[in-house]
Motif scaffolding. Sequence first.
Motif, PDB file in Angstrom:
ATOM      1  N   ARG A 134       5.856   0.382  -5.146  1.00  0.00           N
ATOM      2  CA  ARG A 134       5.612   1.413  -6.279  1.00  0.00           C
ATOM      3  C   ARG A 134       4.695   0.669  -7.212  1.00  0.00           C
ATOM      4  O   ARG A 134       4.915  -0.613  -7.691  1.00  0.00           O
ATOM      5  N   ASN A 135       3.667   1.405  -7.608  1.00  0.00           N
ATOM      6  CA  ASN A 135       2.530   1.230  -8.615  1.00  0.00           C
ATOM      7  C   ASN A 135       1.897  -0.177  -8.218  1.00  0.00           C
ATOM      8  O   ASN A 135       1.760  -1.291  -8.967  1.00  0.00           O
ATOM      9  N   ARG A 136       1.891  -0.644  -7.002  1.00  0.00           N
ATOM     10  CA  ARG A 136       1.405  -1.641  -6.492  1.00  0.00           C
ATOM     11  C   ARG A 136      -0.235  -1.901  -6.711  1.00  0.00           C
ATOM     12  O   ARG A 136      -1.064  -0.999  -6.589  1.00  0.00           O
ATOM     13  N   PRO A 137      -0.541  -3.026  -7.365  1.00  0.00           N
ATOM     14  CA  PRO A 137      -1.701  -3.204  -8.065  1.00  0.00           C
ATOM     15  C   PRO A 137      -2.792  -3.374  -6.949  1.00  0.00           C
ATOM     16  O   PRO A 137      -2.639  -3.855  -5.918  1.00  0.00           O
ATOM     17  N   GLU A 138      -4.046  -2.636  -7.262  1.00  0.00           N
ATOM     18  CA  GLU A 138      -5.050  -2.712  -6.227  1.00  0.00           C
ATOM     19  C   GLU A 138      -5.791  -4.122  -5.989  1.00  0.00           C
ATOM     20  O   GLU A 138      -5.990  -4.773  -6.870  1.00  0.00           O
TER      21      GLU A 138
END
Length: 384
Positions: A134-138
Amino acid sequence: MSTTKPSSVEDTLRDFWQTRPVRPRSGRRFAGVCVAIGLRYGIDPVLVRVAFVLAALYGGAGIALYLLCWLVFPQEGDPAIEPGTREPTSAVLALVLVLALIPAMSWSVQFPGVIGLVLGLGALFLLHRHHADRNRPEPPEPTGENAWVYPAAEQRTAPPSWDPLGAAPFAWDLPEPSRPEQPPEQRPKRRWITPVALLLAACCAVLARYSGQGLAEVLAVVLGVLGLAMVAGAFLHGGRGLIAVAIPVGALAMVASALPPGAAWLGVNDQRVHLIDAAAVAPRYRTAIGDVDLDLRDARFPGDREVRTGADVGVGDVTVRVPADVDVTARCSTGIGSVSCLRNTAEGPGQHREAHDDGPDGPGGGRLVLDLTTGTGDVEVTRG
């Protein structure tokens, strides 16, 4: 970008560190720890704040966990300079947080605090284990020598699917058109979590009461059930209504824990008594929250009579004023506060003092025995 969830404990810890939450510059109340966790794992930050508050009730574990997360979570960089960057914790702030962690951890190194720390760290581990995607940073864009080098496109000998007639061979090296990304499916809110958790908490409270537990223990059981339900609700997208129940229950639990051992709930009221007859003195004066003020300066004590009385207060002050000529034996105790037992004074947690004073006229003139106790507050016995 891979969205595969980590499988082993080592992979989970490594992945957590690499993609740990970032404290935002906006929308936070204090250091941004709760908002960072909420944004990273798609959880309402209010639930995270309540979880930290509940953990703080268990030996201060929530305070130690918050300081630890503040130390290891980076802060969002200035979006006006370079969006999407992270700023590590400064050396000065890191030193201050480490110094603050020393008393916080020493306060938590007790059985309730250890349990709170284990549960808090375990909840954060499970949260990342199941919702790491979830909402894993790029990943950062490579630049300079680390820039990506794309291989040359292979020459097509057959038309792509978007040009079945072969009418535009000059554009066959273009990539295949991709389908538009579908928005993620919104999971329905589990509205059944709140009533089920309240019913389970009520059943556990009844069982704890009938097993002989006191008020503080019963409220602790209820608070534990509500806390576990809110942790489960953070995963299942529900249970936010439990916040309105957990806050007053936590406050009552703190008050009940200040009551003397074995004391019952005796209500909230101040007792101010002024007597002129020693026979009217009650054996004990009790209240859960409030002050007891017993004025016996005008009371007449027969020379051959002994009068015994006392006070039990959970949160509040106990003040007794005795006549100038009566013989007094007093026992004064406080859990947190100060005592002044016929000028025998002490201040701090767990104070107990005893004093005996026959007055300026010496022995005789009646005898008064006092037994005064408060959980949180001051105890004072004065003459004249």
